[in-house]
Design a protein around this motif. Structure first.
Motif, mmCIF file in Angstrom:
data_model
loop_
_atom_site.group_PDB
_atom_site.id
_atom_site.type_symbol
_atom_site.label_atom_id
_atom_site.label_comp_id
_atom_site.label_asym_id
_atom_site.label_seq_id
_atom_site.Cartn_x
_atom_site.Cartn_y
_atom_site.Cartn_z
ATOM 1 N N HIS A 12 35.081 36.587 48.081
ATOM 2 C CA HIS A 12 35.360 35.377 47.312
ATOM 3 C C HIS A 12 36.744 35.435 46.890
ATOM 4 N N GLN A 13 37.223 34.174 47.053
ATOM 5 C CA GLN A 13 38.734 34.026 46.686
ATOM 6 C C GLN A 13 38.658 32.679 45.930
ATOM 7 N N PRO A 14 39.903 32.622 44.902
ATOM 8 C CA PRO A 14 39.946 31.565 44.094
ATOM 9 C C PRO A 14 40.139 30.341 44.872
ATOM 10 N N ASP A 15 40.073 29.079 44.395
ATOM 11 C CA ASP A 15 40.537 27.819 45.005
ATOM 12 C C ASP A 15 41.861 27.761 45.368
ATOM 13 N N ARG A 16 42.835 28.245 44.330
ATOM 14 C CA ARG A 16 44.223 27.664 44.396
ATOM 15 C C ARG A 16 44.848 28.442 45.452
ATOM 16 N N VAL A 17 45.555 27.744 46.319
ATOM 17 C CA VAL A 17 46.459 28.171 47.462
ATOM 18 C C VAL A 17 47.770 28.150 47.095
ATOM 19 N N ARG A 44 46.040 33.432 47.372
ATOM 20 C CA ARG A 44 45.052 32.706 46.412
ATOM 21 C C ARG A 44 45.580 33.451 45.058
ATOM 22 N N GLY A 47 42.416 31.085 38.765
ATOM 23 C CA GLY A 47 42.416 29.769 37.521
ATOM 24 C C GLY A 47 42.095 30.454 36.340
ATOM 25 N N ASP A 50 38.484 32.257 36.454
ATOM 26 C CA ASP A 50 38.414 33.296 37.344
ATOM 27 C C ASP A 50 38.576 34.637 36.796
ATOM 28 N N SER A 268 46.221 35.821 52.545
ATOM 29 C CA SER A 268 45.752 36.101 51.305
ATOM 30 C C SER A 268 46.549 37.120 50.108
#
Length: 317
Positions: A12-17, A44, A47, A50, A268
């Motif tokens: 799993h990774q956060p949405d913010r790139v 990433r 937020g 997270d 990443s």
């Protein structure tokens, strides 16, 4: 001793790139310098909602769903992290609660960037001794909580995310004995300490790079030998995703040029204990490795500690 097999992986990774260009407005750096020095193109960042727990839970849920096991089948949960928010309850118990896993062993370990292969080894030892049957092993980090965003040498590296393995007892063993160790005299090379920059991540990057240049190939070769294999039999290499200049030369240095090499650091960044399971989960989504294909896992980092083993590719994708 009972054998151990990898059933499934997840991440799993956060949405913010965050591309390199965004960092150019924060510190004195640029895209060309970052790519040349460490190979990172983007990363990433978590937020506000997270956390280490929520990211670890999401990665674990993916792995668990792929494995075909139910939460009630899991009798051990181990979380490798150096960025846990709480001292107690530990992250493993909070992830277990979120997944509905009860009546099991739940523990955290902190070996910084090398935490995940340490955790895999502990789970394997428990399974081999008959103390567990199905183990959920998670690497989860929110490094941005401990990043000094005024330090151009470290803020370009750190990122957030999580990855997970489901390991199970098996008649056929597909997890080799771990090779682990430490170099305590280099313990200050990577640290998060209240005595340094107000509890922010700091490192002597040159010292770590020198160590990996001279020591890593020999140790990685020993890991493969301990597995009873030749380098030419390794199908994939998944190192801690710290620096592309460390990752890409290793296959040739140990005679494993045929291996697929995970280079998730480019998209990443450095996610510490989360980097190996996350990189492997993403690699398997795009690479056709047959079940049981031998994969070298190896990590190094704070302590200075290191650990590695050869693991068969998972049964479930």
């Amino acid at each position: 001793m009972i054998g151990t097999r990898l059933l499934a992986v997840g991440h799993h990774q956060p949405d913010r790139v965050v591309p390199n260009s965004e960092l150019e407005s924060m510190v004195d750096t640029n895209d060309e310098w970052i790519r040349r020095r460490v190979g990172i193109v983007e990363r990433r960042w978590a937020g506000p909602d997270d956390t280490v727990v929520t990211m670890g839970t999401a990665a674990a849920r993916m792995a668990l769903e792929k494995s075909g096991l139910a939460p009630s089948d899991i009798d051990m949960v181990i979380v490798a992290t150096c960025t846990a928010q709480d001292r107690s309850p530990n992250t493993a118990s909070q992830v277990s609660l979120a997944l509905g896993i009860t009546g099991h062993a739940a523990l955290d370990i902190n070996v910084a960037c090398s935490g995940f292969p340490h955790a895999v080894a502990l789970a394997q030892h428990a399974i081999g001794a008959g103390s567990a049957t199905n183990a959920l092993v998670i690497g989860a980090e929110k490094l941005t909580d401990f990043t000094d965003f005024t330090d151009r040498t470290t803020c370009v590296l750190t990122a957030d995310g999580a990855g997970a393995f489901v390991l199970t007892a098996s008649e056929q063993n597909e997890v080799s004995p771990v090779l682990w160790g430490s170099v305590p005299e280099m313990g200050s090379a990577v640290r998060i300490s209240p005595d340094d920059h107000d509890n922010k991540f700091t490192q002597d990057g040159k010292a770590v790079f020198r160590w990996t240049t001279f020591e890593l190939p020999e140790i990685a070769a020993k890991v493969i030998d301990r597995a009873g294999l030749q380098p030419s039999e390794i199908a994939a290499i998944v190192l801690h995703q710290a620096n592309l200049r460390i990752i890409t030369p290793l296959a040739a240095k140990i005679g494993a040029e045929q291996a697929v090499v995970a280079t998730d650091v480019t998209e990443s960044g450095n996610t510490s204990a989360a980097s190996i399971p996350m990189a492997l989960s993403k690699l398997l989504a795009t690479t056709d490795l047959p079940p049981g294909a031998p994969m070298l896992l190896f990590a190094f980092g704070g302590g200075l500690s290191y650990a590695g083993q050869v693991v068969g590719a998972p049964l479930h994708r």
